[in-house]
Design a protein around this motif. Structure first.
Motif, PDB file in Angstrom:
ATOM      1  N   UNK A   2      35.599  45.340  32.926  1.00 10.66           N
ATOM      2  CA  UNK A   2      36.278  44.056  32.956  1.00 10.66           C
ATOM      3  C   UNK A   2      37.112  43.848  31.693  1.00 10.66           C
ATOM      4  N   UNK A  29      47.916  50.627  33.961  1.00 14.41           N
ATOM      5  CA  UNK A  29      49.213  50.799  34.586  1.00 14.41           C
ATOM      6  C   UNK A  29      49.894  49.460  34.815  1.00 14.41           C
ATOM      7  N   UNK A  30      49.098  48.449  35.089  1.00 11.09           N
ATOM      8  CA  UNK A  30      49.684  47.141  35.336  1.00 11.09           C
ATOM      9  C   UNK A  30      48.727  46.034  34.928  1.00 11.09           C
ATOM     10  N   UNK A  32      48.166  41.832  35.863  1.00 12.46           N
ATOM     11  CA  UNK A  32      48.526  40.680  36.685  1.00 12.46           C
ATOM     12  C   UNK A  32      48.023  39.418  35.995  1.00 12.46           C
ATOM     13  N   UNK A  49      54.313  45.817  34.640  1.00 11.35           N
ATOM     14  CA  UNK A  49      54.031  47.243  34.740  1.00 11.35           C
ATOM     15  C   UNK A  49      54.178  47.890  33.370  1.00 11.35           C
ATOM     16  N   UNK A  91      44.788  47.011  36.296  1.00  8.62           N
ATOM     17  CA  UNK A  91      44.668  48.129  37.232  1.00  8.62           C
ATOM     18  C   UNK A  91      45.000  49.424  36.500  1.00  8.62           C
ATOM     19  N   UNK A  97      39.481  56.051  38.845  1.00  9.57           N
ATOM     20  CA  UNK A  97      38.544  55.259  39.647  1.00  9.57           C
ATOM     21  C   UNK A  97      38.963  53.801  39.746  1.00  9.57           C
ATOM     22  N   UNK A  98      39.835  53.362  38.832  1.00  5.58           N
ATOM     23  CA  UNK A  98      40.213  51.956  38.867  1.00  5.58           C
ATOM     24  C   UNK A  98      41.552  51.756  39.560  1.00  5.58           C
ATOM     25  N   UNK A  99      42.089  52.802  40.166  1.00  4.49           N
ATOM     26  CA  UNK A  99      43.348  52.684  40.889  1.00  4.49           C
ATOM     27  C   UNK A  99      43.146  51.806  42.100  1.00  4.49           C
ATOM     28  N   UNK A 100      44.030  50.793  42.252  1.00  9.13           N
ATOM     29  CA  UNK A 100      43.914  49.898  43.390  1.00  9.13           C
ATOM     30  C   UNK A 100      42.780  48.911  43.260  1.00  9.13           C
ATOM     31  N   UNK A 101      42.081  48.945  42.150  1.00  9.86           N
ATOM     32  CA  UNK A 101      40.947  48.051  41.938  1.00  9.86           C
ATOM     33  C   UNK A 101      41.374  47.070  40.864  1.00  9.86           C
ATOM     34  N   UNK A 102      41.873  45.944  41.289  1.00  8.69           N
ATOM     35  CA  UNK A 102      42.337  44.938  40.343  1.00  8.69           C
ATOM     36  C   UNK A 102      41.125  44.217  39.790  1.00  8.69           C
ATOM     37  N   UNK A 103      40.845  44.482  38.525  1.00  4.15           N
ATOM     38  CA  UNK A 103      39.661  43.923  37.868  1.00  4.15           C
ATOM     39  C   UNK A 103      40.091  42.759  36.999  1.00  4.15           C
ATOM     40  N   UNK A 104      39.456  41.611  37.200  1.00  2.00           N
ATOM     41  CA  UNK A 104      39.849  40.408  36.500  1.00  2.00           C
ATOM     42  C   UNK A 104      38.968  40.135  35.284  1.00  2.00           C
ATOM     43  N   UNK A 105      39.585  39.494  34.300  1.00  2.08           N
ATOM     44  CA  UNK A 105      38.835  39.002  33.156  1.00  2.08           C
ATOM     45  C   UNK A 105      38.028  37.777  33.554  1.00  2.08           C
TER      46      UNK A 105
END
Lengths: 114, 113
Positions: A2, A29-30, A32, A49, A91, A97-105
């Motif tokens: 996180x 990579x990005x 949000x 990005x 992301x 392993x975190x590709x496509x897995x948008x993890x929020x603070x």
């Protein structure tokens, strides 16, 4: 893992400025940014990005420092409508392993008073 | 254009039961994400589906599962409910798999008694 946001809470008067920071221990990579008002769904603000590009949205802008794995959200001349909880989401790169897995603070609670 | 819709809005279950939550993405969106928002814990990533396949999952036990249907709608199933599963479950969709803004639904408030 996180991302870590700071500060946890901010109280402002209308017209004041604020900065919310987001840091990650992993290569990004990005990044949000979303805002969630009480009892409502999170709403997209912007996505950055890799490349350190700074984006803007009305009086809200953000930067992304890929090398430092950090992003900052800048709110200038705050309005009452800016009140809410701000989340950064990160992301990783493709193949990780975190590709496509948008993890929020954990979120930063922003309160703007008249 | 209709947004992301979730049903039911509220769901009350008892410990040990199973819960099924549903999500319809925005038309044209193929990716669906599920998040758990427990009080004070922010948004915890649960699952990501794209084109009918599970692409990634968060650090949740296997009793959290789901699927995506051919029309891209999705279902989240939680088996053997525990008290700590009480939370707001948010579904989000996007038109492409990654690096695209998410549109969130209003969520399903699950209460486990």
């Amino acid at each position: 893992q996180q991302p870590v946001q700071s500060p946890q809470a901010v109280i402002l008067r209308e017209g004041e400025d604020a900065v919310i920071n987001c840091s990650s221990s992993k290569a990004l990579y990005s990044v949000h940014w979303y805002r969630q008002k009480h009892g409502e769904a999170p709403v997209f603000l912007m996505i950055l990005l890799k490349g350190g590009e700074q984006k803007g949205h009305e009086k809200i802008s953000a930067s992304f420092n890929e090398k430092k794995q950090q992003s900052s959200l800048y709110l200038t001349a705050s309005q009452l409508s800016y009140s809410g909880t701000y989340f950064c989401g990160t992301e990783g790169y493709a193949g990780g392993t975190s590709y496509g897995k948008l993890t929020f603070g954990q979120g930063t609670i922003l309160t703007v008073h008249p | 254009e209709a947004g992301v819709t979730q049903s039911p809005t509220h769901l009350i279950k008892t410990r040990g039961q199973q819960a099924t939550l549903r999500c319809s993405p925005i038309s044209g969106h193929t990716s669906v994400y599920w998040y758990q928002q427990a009080l004070g814990l922010g948004l915890q990533f649960l699952l990501w589906y794209d084109e009918g396949e599970e692409r990634n999952r968060g650090n949740f036990p296997p009793r959290f599962s789901g699927r995506q249907f051919p029309n891209y709608s999705s279902e989240l199933n939680v088996n053997a409910l525990e008290l700590e599963d009480s939370a707001l479950y948010l579904c989000a969709s996007s038109w492409k798999a990654t690096n695209e803004k998410l549109f969130f639904g209003s969520g399903t408030q699950l209460s486990v008694l």
